[in-house]
Design a protein around this motif. Structure first.
Motif: not given
Length: 452
Positions: A21, A88, A92-93, A137
């Motif tokens: 990420s 995000y 997120r990767t 998260h």
């Protein structure tokens, strides 16, 4: 003052592409940082390069995968703010791991003592959730986990594994202030893996661990069927807390952390290790009375603060389906010796045990005639002294390492650094971590001698 660029360095896993990420910074631009102090982290995933149907991908059961990083020298940070993508994209990767990626620089007066002084030192983190619904998260190893671990090693190093099974006095030492092994990472200079399994909801005393080591699939299935039969009968009305407790309890009963093997990814690729080289236990978790199932014979030990998390149906079941069994000092000693001998036969894991503070400093008993024998059944300070002596007796006949919390607290000042006998101050945790690392270094040396 020299500005040294900071780069990610190599990280690989054969058969997988490592994605990351955007960075989440733990330090701000312009701040001073210590050598080996984590300054940021990424979420990562391992994506199989062969997408054809086959075996389950590695780390599939560990839904939290992260890499924290630290500079190898102290100095002032100059961070590349563009590395933090925001929103995000920091969750997120999205980007492939590239060893040459620059995340900033460090201004230092230290002389580099490595060929690549700007290559970051990496702390890999993995968390196995108690339930897939426990996703959070934000933060390091966020959420509710049945097992977390962190590992680090430079190229060519083989990390030793320390498994921590204990309550608060053991947990704080390995997890640290942010529950992500950062203090151990900063203090250790050699490759290590630290694994932590919490006491949710069953506390890891010796009888529980012996049950886990010997339990067969058929025996576990019998436990599951018995639980279903009891709670699934007519007229049973379970609260949400009951269902949550039952699911968590069965998850713990079905596992044996002392047998676990671990997949690692590092600069040199994938490797598998385990079971643990050393196991950290706490004498404080050993009860003087334990519950034993009346028909199936397995043990149950739930700490009081976790008992409060159960619903009324589970509390009634614990009272009716189990019987209390007294554990005098001799019985606790026998359980420990059985555990040590079993581990020696099965895996060679070495026990490292925290003893207990044996005085509060406030005892004012001048005459013991009013107390029934044995005094240890009534007076906690007498019980603690007997249990500490018991550990010394075991160490005379078996190879274990005792971390002398009692002596360290007395020297530092128990009232200030261990006021309730369990929860240590930050300063005392630093001292105890050094004791752990000292024993791990000795274990590494003895293993090396055995190989040669």
């Amino acid at each position: 003052m020299t500005a040294i660029p900071l780069t990610l360095g190599p990280l690989q896993a054969k058969g997988y592409t490592i994605l990351r990420s955007g960075v989440r910074w733990l330090r701000e631009d312009g701040q001073m940082c210590r050598a080996n102090e984590p300054i940021g982290y990424f979420n990562v995933t391992l994506e199989p390069t062969d997408t054809r149907a086959g075996s389950q991908p590695l780390f599939a059961d560990e839904m939290e995968l992260q890499v924290a990083f630290a500079a190898r020298m102290s100095g002032r940070l100059k961070l590349d703010e563009a590395m933090a993508r925001g929103g995000y994209l920091n969750v997120r990767t999205i980007d492939a791991w590239e060893p040459g990626t620059r995340i900033g620089a460090i201004e230092t007066e230290e002389e580099p003592d490595a060929d690549e002084p700007g290559q970051l030192r990496l702390l890999k983190l993995a968390g196995r959730r108690m339930t897939a619904l426990a996703d959070v998260h934000s933060g390091l190893l966020p959420g509710w986990h049945s097992r977390t671990r962190g590992w680090w090693c430079d190229e060519g190093e083989a990390p030793l594994t320390l498994l921590s099974l204990g309550v608060c006095d053991a947990a704080g030492l390995v997890l640290g202030a942010q529950c992500a092994f950062m203090e151990m990472f900063e203090a250790a200079r050699q490759g290590m893996q630290i694994v932590y399994v919490p006491d949710h909801p069953i506390a890891p005393c010796a009888p529980i661990l012996l049950d886990q080591l010997s339990r067969t699939p058929a025996q576990f299935e019998a436990i599951v069927e018995d639980v279903h039969r009891h709670f699934g009968g007519p007229g049973k009305h379970l609260a949400a807390d009951d269902w949550m407790f039952i699911g968590t309890m069965l998850s713990v009963l079905g596992k044996a952390p002392l047998k676990d093997r671990y997949n690692l990814f590092s600069a040199t690729g994938l490797q598998q290790t385990g079971p643990a080289d050393a196991v950290l236990l706490s004498l404080a978790v050993e009860p003087l009375s334990i519950l034993r199932h009346r028909t199936l014979g397995y043990h149950m030990h739930v700490m009081r603060h976790h008992q409060a998390a159960a619903g009324p149906a589970v509390r009634a079941w614990l009272s009716s389906a189990f019987e209390p069994v007294k554990r005098p000092t001799d019985a606790i000693r026998q359980d420990y010796e059985n555990l040590i001998d079993t581990l020696q036969r099965q895996s060679g894991s070495r026990l490292m045990i925290l003893n207990t503070m044996s005085t509060s400093g406030h005892e004012d008993i001048s005459c013991y005639l009013g107390f029934d024998a044995p005094l240890s059944a009534t007076l906690s300070n007498v019980s603690a002294k007997e249990l500490n002596l018991m550990l010394d007796d075991i160490a005379a006949t078996r190879e274990i390492d005792i971390i002398d919390v009692d002596a360290i607290a007395a020297e530092m000042g128990g009232a200030q650094h261990l006021p309730d006998g369990i929860h240590q101050s930050g300063m005392m945790q630093v001292v105890l971590r050094q004791e752990i690392l000292h024993f791990m270094s000795d274990l590494r040396a003895s293993r090396s001698l055995a190989v040669t």
